[in-house]
Design a protein around this motif. Structure first.
Motif, PDB file in Angstrom:
ATOM      1  N   THR A  46       0.820  -1.194   0.000  1.00 47.72           N
ATOM      2  CA  THR A  46       0.000   0.000   0.000  1.00 47.72           C
ATOM      3  C   THR A  46       0.865   1.260   0.000  1.00 47.72           C
ATOM      4  O   THR A  46       0.505   2.257  -0.593  1.00 47.72           O
ATOM      5  N   TRP A  47       2.020   1.152   0.662  1.00 44.52           N
ATOM      6  CA  TRP A  47       2.819   2.374   0.804  1.00 44.52           C
ATOM      7  C   TRP A  47       3.649   2.683  -0.414  1.00 44.52           C
ATOM      8  O   TRP A  47       4.104   3.814  -0.572  1.00 44.52           O
ATOM      9  N   ALA A  68       1.298   5.061  -1.808  1.00 44.57           N
ATOM     10  CA  ALA A  68       0.984   6.273  -1.051  1.00 44.57           C
ATOM     11  C   ALA A  68       2.185   7.203  -0.925  1.00 44.57           C
ATOM     12  O   ALA A  68       2.011   8.416  -0.858  1.00 44.57           O
ATOM     13  N   LEU A 104       2.632  10.173  -3.174  1.00 44.17           N
ATOM     14  CA  LEU A 104       1.561  11.148  -2.968  1.00 44.17           C
ATOM     15  C   LEU A 104       1.815  12.008  -1.740  1.00 44.17           C
ATOM     16  O   LEU A 104       1.566  13.221  -1.744  1.00 44.17           O
ATOM     17  N   VAL A 105       2.348  11.370  -0.688  1.00 44.28           N
ATOM     18  CA  VAL A 105       2.521  12.084   0.576  1.00 44.28           C
ATOM     19  C   VAL A 105       3.773  12.965   0.556  1.00 44.28           C
ATOM     20  O   VAL A 105       3.774  14.074   1.086  1.00 44.28           O
ATOM     21  N   THR A 153      -4.585   0.395  -3.867  1.00 43.33           N
ATOM     22  CA  THR A 153      -4.724   0.372  -2.415  1.00 43.33           C
ATOM     23  C   THR A 153      -5.906   1.261  -2.036  1.00 43.33           C
ATOM     24  O   THR A 153      -6.268   2.164  -2.786  1.00 43.33           O
ATOM     25  N   GLN A 154      -6.514   0.965  -0.897  1.00 41.92           N
ATOM     26  CA  GLN A 154      -7.670   1.741  -0.468  1.00 41.92           C
ATOM     27  C   GLN A 154      -7.243   2.669   0.647  1.00 41.92           C
ATOM     28  O   GLN A 154      -6.736   2.208   1.667  1.00 41.92           O
ATOM     29  N   MET A 155      -7.514   3.955   0.480  1.00 41.69           N
ATOM     30  CA  MET A 155      -7.156   4.905   1.538  1.00 41.69           C
ATOM     31  C   MET A 155      -8.019   4.655   2.764  1.00 41.69           C
ATOM     32  O   MET A 155      -9.234   4.450   2.653  1.00 41.69           O
ATOM     33  N   GLY A 156      -7.397   4.659   3.914  1.00 40.39           N
ATOM     34  CA  GLY A 156      -8.123   4.469   5.165  1.00 40.39           C
ATOM     35  C   GLY A 156      -8.674   3.066   5.328  1.00 40.39           C
ATOM     36  O   GLY A 156      -9.421   2.804   6.262  1.00 40.39           O
ATOM     37  N   GLY A 157      -8.317   2.161   4.423  1.00 41.21           N
ATOM     38  CA  GLY A 157      -8.785   0.786   4.538  1.00 41.21           C
ATOM     39  C   GLY A 157     -10.250   0.586   4.200  1.00 41.21           C
ATOM     40  O   GLY A 157     -10.811  -0.475   4.473  1.00 41.21           O
ATOM     41  N   LEU A 187      -6.398   4.357  -4.491  1.00 38.66           N
ATOM     42  CA  LEU A 187      -5.212   4.792  -5.220  1.00 38.66           C
ATOM     43  C   LEU A 187      -4.832   3.640  -6.130  1.00 38.66           C
ATOM     44  O   LEU A 187      -4.777   2.488  -5.699  1.00 38.66           O
ATOM     45  N   PHE A 243     -14.237  11.862  -8.016  1.00 34.88           N
ATOM     46  CA  PHE A 243     -14.339  13.091  -7.228  1.00 34.88           C
ATOM     47  C   PHE A 243     -12.980  13.468  -6.653  1.00 34.88           C
ATOM     48  O   PHE A 243     -12.637  14.642  -6.559  1.00 34.88           O
ATOM     49  N   LEU A 278      -2.785   4.181   4.066  1.00 35.94           N
ATOM     50  CA  LEU A 278      -2.728   5.612   4.358  1.00 35.94           C
ATOM     51  C   LEU A 278      -4.057   6.083   4.946  1.00 35.94           C
ATOM     52  O   LEU A 278      -5.117   5.719   4.455  1.00 35.94           O
ATOM     53  N   PHE A 279      -3.984   6.881   5.992  1.00 38.53           N
ATOM     54  CA  PHE A 279      -5.145   7.500   6.611  1.00 38.53           C
ATOM     55  C   PHE A 279      -6.091   6.517   7.306  1.00 38.53           C
ATOM     56  O   PHE A 279      -7.239   6.836   7.554  1.00 38.53           O
ATOM     57  N   THR A 280      -5.617   5.299   7.622  1.00 38.54           N
ATOM     58  CA  THR A 280      -6.446   4.408   8.433  1.00 38.54           C
ATOM     59  C   THR A 280      -6.428   4.918   9.868  1.00 38.54           C
ATOM     60  O   THR A 280      -5.366   5.214  10.402  1.00 38.54           O
TER      61      THR A 280
END
Lengths: 499, 121, 139
Positions: free
Chosen positions: A2-3, A6, A9-10, A58-62, A71, A129, C91-93
């Motif tokens: 996932t990272w 990410a 982006l970060v 990957t899914q942000m925030g799970g 993402l 969005f 990210l953001f979990t």
């Protein structure tokens, strides 16, 4: 896993925070350079992962797709992120000598890195969005960069840039609303599945046209490009280089993404329009450039003209044509950013970018002349530079499906591009300086010389590498095109296996 | 209700187009505010208008109870309003700067970045 | 604006507004409220201050440049998102810590979501004030 997605982006946003808080010292600018160097590393890691696995998501925030924000990186996204990082690193090194302290105190480095973050976000997101949000992040930071310094020309160009881009934003937003109303989802992969079940396919085409206009403004296609030549020659050189290299290409990316993944229902209509748009964009851009007499204005019009080639690849929608568009994107970002950087050095050495007021650069700055020659004639499509292969693939794709007219237009525009480039060459580099004083590159301090010329040389070297060994790049572009035209892997990866 | 909101959106867009076609950039900005509200309403109505409770989950329950409104369009509209607010603030400052540096609010007179005739000297 | 009533009133109102904004920020966790609205309310306090006593005084009272507040807020929000990496989540979990947790009671929950909201609060607070101060000083 996932990272890998990410991190690119970060990183720019972290860099922006550090660079802003340290903007009164020398540390700020070095944070920017270091951050972009790490970004390049992270994007190469991402590229390696994508080459290994095809598509990664990957899914942000799970939160599982299609409810959370996804993402996702396929070949096209990954290569765009790498190119973004390369351009960002080159420009941030160039900015060490290009941006004065006053602009640094106003937060140039922070805005620049937020811009890069927005661009990377737009390339990596899988949610419509969220794409809008990244467009806005890009837009707001680019507004700031454009008018940073507050010269009259900048305010004037800024107004045209801001107003036209805001209209495109509103269209984009309304289009998202309508599309959500029809499909009930915002996830692009989920939308690609749901769009076929919409009863009123005519309405889908209407919304597709809204998106075409909205992204068309961002990508500066005919007849929506007027903001670009009004604004791009006004800000600092490193700003216009990163704008020229990346901003319009985000629009092109969004067009390619939406019109291969979601709006592929009524190809006979939408892509026919795109083909006309492509031809007219190429022609008007190159004719506009022929009428200009300022290096940056000529180059701005050439951005418009070159966008036409990429749209042409998308409009033909054959595997070879889309591969050509991807290849063209990669080649164009490097070359165009580089040409604006070179215009900056030319202004510093010769005192202006107006072709009537400068000259003699070949004599006084032979190294710069060589470095200009490579991207300029790559842009025009001289073999064996990268632009030749990009045009070759596109024209071959057009001939393959017997699109004689578009092939002829593409070749003709290539010829006219040579005219513009030889004009810059003859006026700025070859003819003697009109005021008799030979501009001397020694006017730059050795440090400025190093900071300004190293990024230019590095980008020129990349143009040469692509030019002399195009095979791996063309193969890669073909793989990317295959992924775009058959988005099954993209959809299954995003939605977690259930096809 | 949908028809009423659709008509409202139409009126807003018509008014904003009228304003945005003016040469005065300040009017343009006002038109922009109207059209961005029209876009927000479009999103809102595209999410279907249902009569329902706020989509809040009561204490102890696993999900919302009974009919609840669709929360997603509201979240989207909220985001769009926030972004629109930022852009509007920026555009307003820009117009003010334009007025104080260029001395005009009329777009026809803003020709500094692109002079009518190419300066030949 | 030179009005003694406004100036005296502002002294108290500014503090109350900032306090109320903090309340909105924390309340936003389970009920309507949150970082964005809190930041807006908090910034109105200082906007009022700037109207009553001038931007120079307002900047002095704030002590930190509003731009720096906004960027620090962005940093806090980002760190709250990145923190999930330590636990191998996306990210953001949201990561939760319950203080004084007992089997019956969850205790006081502290989460990265709260820190993200604090970041949002600071971003909104800082950016509104930078815009308003800049506009006030131009006019």
């Amino acid at each position: 896993m996932t990272w890998t997605l990410a991190t690119p982006l970060v990183l720019p946003f972290l860099t922006a925070v550090l660079a802003f808080l340290a903007r009164y010292g020398a540390a700020g600018r070095w944070f920017s350079v270091a951050g972009n160097a790490i970004l390049l590393g992270a994007s190469i890691l991402l590229m390696a992962r994508v080459l290994d696995q095809g598509v990664i998501a990957t899914q942000m925030g799970g939160w599982a797709a299609p409810f959370g924000i996804t993402l996702v990186a396929d070949y096209l996204s990954a290569v765009m992120v790498v190119i973004t990082a390369i351009t960002a690193l080159a420009v941030s090194v160039y900015a060490l000598s290009d941006i004065d302290e006053r602009k640094e105190h106003l937060g140039y480095h922070a805005l620049f890195n937020i811009l890069i973050g927005g661009v990377v976000g737009a390339f990596l997101t899988g949610d419509l969005f969220n794409l809008y949000v990244w467009f806005e992040v890009m837009l707001i930071s680019s507004f700031g960069l454009l008018i940073l310094g507050g010269k009259k020309e900048q305010i004037d160009g800024g107004i045209k840039y801001v107003t036209l881009n805001l209209i495109s934003t509103i269209l984009f937003l309304s289009g998202i609303g309508l599309l959500y109303g029809m499909t009930g989802t915002l996830n692009m992969a989920d939308m690609a599945r749901a769009i076929d079940t919409v009863e009123n396919q005519g309405l889908v085409t209407v919304v597709a046209m809204m998106f075409m206009v909205a992204f068309g403004v961002k990508a500066a296609v005919f007849p929506l490009f007027f903001w670009l030549p009004a604004a791009y020659h006004t800000p600092a050189f490193s700003v216009s280089a990163v704008f020229a290299g990346l901003l319009t290409k985000v629009g092109v990316y969004a067009l390619i993404r939406m019109f291969t993944l979601v709006f592929d229902g009524d190809i006979g209509f939408t892509h026919q329009i795109l083909l006309w748009v492509a031809a007219l964009t190429m022609v008007t851009g190159v004719l506009g450039a022929a009428a200009q007499n300022d290096m940056r204005k000529i180059l701005s019009f050439h951005i418009v003209s070159q966008i036409g080639y990429m749209i042409m690849g998308l409009a033909l929608l054959t595997p070879l044509a889309v591969a050509g568009a991807v290849f063209y994107l990669v080649h164009h970002i490097i070359v165009k950013a580089n040409l604006f950087l070179i215009a900056g050095v030319a202004e510093r050495t010769a005192g202006s970018t107006n072709l009537d007021r400068i000259g003699g650069l070949y004599k006084s700055a032979p190294l710069l002349a060589v470095l200009f020659f490579i991207p300029a004639f790559s842009l025009a499509g001289f073999p064996p530079l990268s632009g030749f292969w990009a045009k070759y693939v596109l024209v071959a794709a057009a001939i393959e499906i017997e699109g004689w007219i578009i092939a002829a237009v593409a070749l003709l525009v290539g010829l006219l591009t040579i005219f513009s480039m030889t004009k810059i060459w003859a006026e700025a580099f070859w003819k003697p300086h009109p005021e008799g004083v030979d501009p001397e590159l020694t006017r730059l301090t050795p440090q400025a010389r190093r900071n300004l010329l190293i990024p230019i040389a590095a980008l020129a070297a990349m143009t040469l590498v692509i030019g002399f060994s195009p095979d791996p790049f063309v193969t890669f572009a073909k793989d990317a095109a295959a992924q775009l035209l058959d988005p099954t892997a993209y959809i299954t990866t995003v939605l977690g296996g259930e096809a | 209700m949908e028809a009423l909101i659709a008509i409202t959106i139409g009126v807003l867009v018509a008014a904003s187009v009228y304003l945005m076609l003016a040469r005065n950039v300040l009017r343009f900005i006002f038109g922009l505010v109207l059209i961005s509200n029209a876009a927000n309403l479009t999103i809102f109505v595209a999410g279907r208008l249902t009569e329902g409770a706020p989509p809040l989950i009561p204490v102890g329950a696993d999900g919302p109870v009974g009919d609840v409104a669709n929360a997603l369009p509201q979240a989207l509209v909220l985001t769009a309003i926030v972004i629109g607010f930022g852009l509007f603030a920026f555009a307003l400052v820009l117009m003010f700067r334009a007025y104080s540096t260029l001395g005009t609010l009329y777009s026809d007179d803003m020709r500094i970045a692109e002079p009518r005739t190419e300066d030949k000297t | 604006m030179n009005s003694i009533i406004l100036r005296v009133g502002t002294q108290y109102l500014c503090g109350i507004l900032v306090l109320f904004s903090l309340y909105m920020l924390i309340r936003g966790h389970n009920e309507p409220g949150g970082g964005f609205i809190g930041g807006l309310i908090g910034s109105t306090g200082f906007v009022l201050f700037a109207l009553a006593c001038g931007t120079a005084d307002a900047r002095n009272a704030l002590k930190v440049m509003p731009q720096n507040i906004a960027m620090a807020g962005l940093g806090i929000a980002l760190l709250a998102g990145i923190y999930a990496a330590i636990f191998g989540d996306a990210l953001f979990t949201g990561q939760w810590l319950f203080i004084n947790e007992t089997p019956e009671d969850k205790g006081i929950p502290i989460s990265t979501v709260l820190f993200f909201d604090i970041g949002v609060y600071l971003v909104v607070f800082g950016s509104i004030l930078s815009i308003v101060f800049a506009m006030e000083e131009e006019i």
